[in-house]
Design a protein around this motif. Structure first.
Motif, PDB file in Angstrom:
ATOM      1  N   ARG A   1     -29.562   2.114  18.618  1.00 52.14           N
ATOM      2  CA  ARG A   1     -29.346   0.687  18.373  1.00 52.14           C
ATOM      3  C   ARG A   1     -29.064   0.390  16.899  1.00 52.14           C
ATOM      4  O   ARG A   1     -28.253  -0.478  16.569  1.00 52.14           O
ATOM      5  N   LYS A   2     -29.734   1.123  15.991  1.00 52.54           N
ATOM      6  CA  LYS A   2     -29.526   0.881  14.570  1.00 52.54           C
ATOM      7  C   LYS A   2     -28.104   1.235  14.150  1.00 52.54           C
ATOM      8  O   LYS A   2     -27.453   0.487  13.409  1.00 52.54           O
ATOM      9  N   ARG A  51     -25.749  -1.328  15.545  1.00 49.04           N
ATOM     10  CA  ARG A  51     -25.752  -2.545  14.730  1.00 49.04           C
ATOM     11  C   ARG A  51     -24.922  -2.349  13.468  1.00 49.04           C
ATOM     12  O   ARG A  51     -24.174  -3.239  13.044  1.00 49.04           O
TER      13      ARG A  51
END
Length: 447
Positions: free
Chosen positions: A169-170, A173
């Motif tokens: 997810r990081k 993003r």
């Protein structure tokens, strides 16, 4: 002894449809998401637009399997008494689960890596051409190349907003901020808010922001009634200025598309500087700041103002192709007035969407969205699978008597301009009496 189940009817469910009192139904169970609306990752609009309804199909389409484990904490103890599933919804959910078993939602191919490498190469060539060449022609080509870069970064930003294109997810993003805010100058937060509303309410004249382009364009004479936009929270006034602009919209369509990016820049700042809740607002603003540093700086490296203007117009005009692509999929399709419904997800997505037929060699050009029907039905599916599932979706549409509309890129342009022309001529009827001179007659008789 277990307590007996408590039930509410669909009519009772509909009464819980406002902030502070917002219920939804998923697979027969009723959930109170009044507080969740404030922190919902998809924003408040999807919940508000489908409040008080059975939203099972929309939930299945837009949420990963991991989201299901969070539902129980919102269960309010009620079940929907008259819960029913249509045959087409049964088939849709069955097809979704088949794709899950095949692992299609997890297999993303190498398209992201190829696109990123391509973007880095184009950016490097642009910078090198601007700084190291003295040729005006090279500078013009670099401007056009910058437009292609924005198109490709736009496709990646779009994909990263629907599903995780990176390892975690990081990193996902980071990819969103890089491809959207930093490279293209468009807030990914604005895009997600706008685009999710579009998916939920595709081709609703009141709820779909992708059809609300007054005073420049209207796709239906229904806009002449000055509808209220639920997205922009204001009335779309069809005044004399709008009538004039709309009357010639089939002529101004392509010129406006060449500078449509200016609207996206503005919309990004309008949201980020508003009092609306925006996740990671600081990141978003920093990303836009990066864009507004490097792009003007690069333009300033050109030798004179004429070449600077030429470079900007070239980059804007080329990326205008993408704005045309966005409109082709929906402008000429069926539209409706009213709120979206959670019980006709499949029907609304197919009726309001047009596919673009093309060779597999051109998939990169369309970013996968030439399979717009497949994308709207399965928005979390990586684009590399759309061509594979297309025949299956087409058969399902045929089984239930639903449209599976497709057209070539050229034909889709014709259809879009024809839609705009029809609305333009209808707008002119509202402006009578008009000055009757030879020039006016020539323009209006040929449209």
């Amino acid at each position: 002894m277990a307590e007996p189940k408590r039930y509410v009817t669909s009519e009772e469910l509909k009464t819980h449809n406002k902030p502070g009192d917002l219920w939804i139904c998923i697979q027969g169970k009723v959930y109170d998401v009044s507080d969740w609306m404030k922190t919902h990752p998809g924003g408040d609009l999807p919940l508000l637009n489908l409040a008080g309804q059975d939203v099972t199909d929309a939930y299945v389409a837009l949420h990963p399997p991991t989201a299901w484990q969070h539902l129980d904490k919102f269960f309010n103890g009620y079940y929907l008494k008259d819960y029913a599933v249509s045959e087409i919804s049964k088939d849709y959910r069955k097809l979704y689960h088949e794709f899950m078993k095949m692992g299609l939602f997890e297999k993303k191919g190498h398209g992201v890596l190829i696109s990123l490498v391509f973007i880095v190469m184009m950016f490097s060539v642009c910078v090198y051409g601007v700084i190291c060449s003295e040729s005006a022609l090279v500078h013009l080509i670099c401007g056009g190349l910058m437009g292609f870069l924005w198109i490709q970064s736009g496709w990646l930003g779009h994909d990263s907003g629907h599903y995780q294109i990176m390892m975690d997810r990081k990193f996902n993003r980071f990819a969103q901020i890089l491809t959207g805010n930093c490279l293209a100058g468009i807030s990914i937060a604005w895009w997600k808010r706008n685009h999710t509303a579009h998916h939920i309410a595709v081709n609703s004249l009141e709820y779909d922001p992708d059809l609300q382009h007054m005073p420049v364009f209207v796709v239906s004479s229904k806009f002449f009634d000055s509808l209220t936009s639920k997205y922009y929270e204001r009335k779309l006034n069809f005044d004399s200025i709008t009538r004039f602009l709309v009357s010639y919209q089939h002529f101004t369509y392509y010129p406006v598309m060449c500078v449509a990016r200016l609207n996206l820049f503005a919309q990004s700042f309008v949201l980020l500087l508003s009092n609306k809740k925006v996740p990671n607002r600081g990141q978003e603003l920093f990303g836009l700041l990066v864009f507004w540093i490097w792009y003007p700086l690069l333009v300033s490296c050109l030798p004179n103002w004429s070449e600077r203007v030429m470079f900007v117009l070239a980059s804007f005009s080329v990326t205008g192709i993408q704005h045309v692509q966005f409109t082709l999929n929906h402008f000429s399709s069926t539209v409706y007035v009213g709120e979206p419904s959670g019980n006709d997800w499949f029907e609304k997505q197919t009726n309001g969407t047009l596919n673009i037929t093309c060779s597999p060699l051109m998939d990169w050009f369309h970013g996968g969205l030439q399979f717009q029907i497949e994308h709207h039905l399965f928005p979390r599916l990586p684009r590399c699978h759309y061509r594979k599932i297309s025949p299956i979706v087409k058969d399902l549409c045929k089984k239930h008597g639903l449209p599976y509309d497709s057209a070539s890129f050229y034909k889709a342009n014709e259809m879009t301009v024809a839609t705009l022309r029809t609305a333009a001529l209808q707008a002119r009827d509202l402006t009578k009496p008009v000055p009757k001179n030879l020039v006016w007659e020539a323009v209006n008789s040929h449209g």
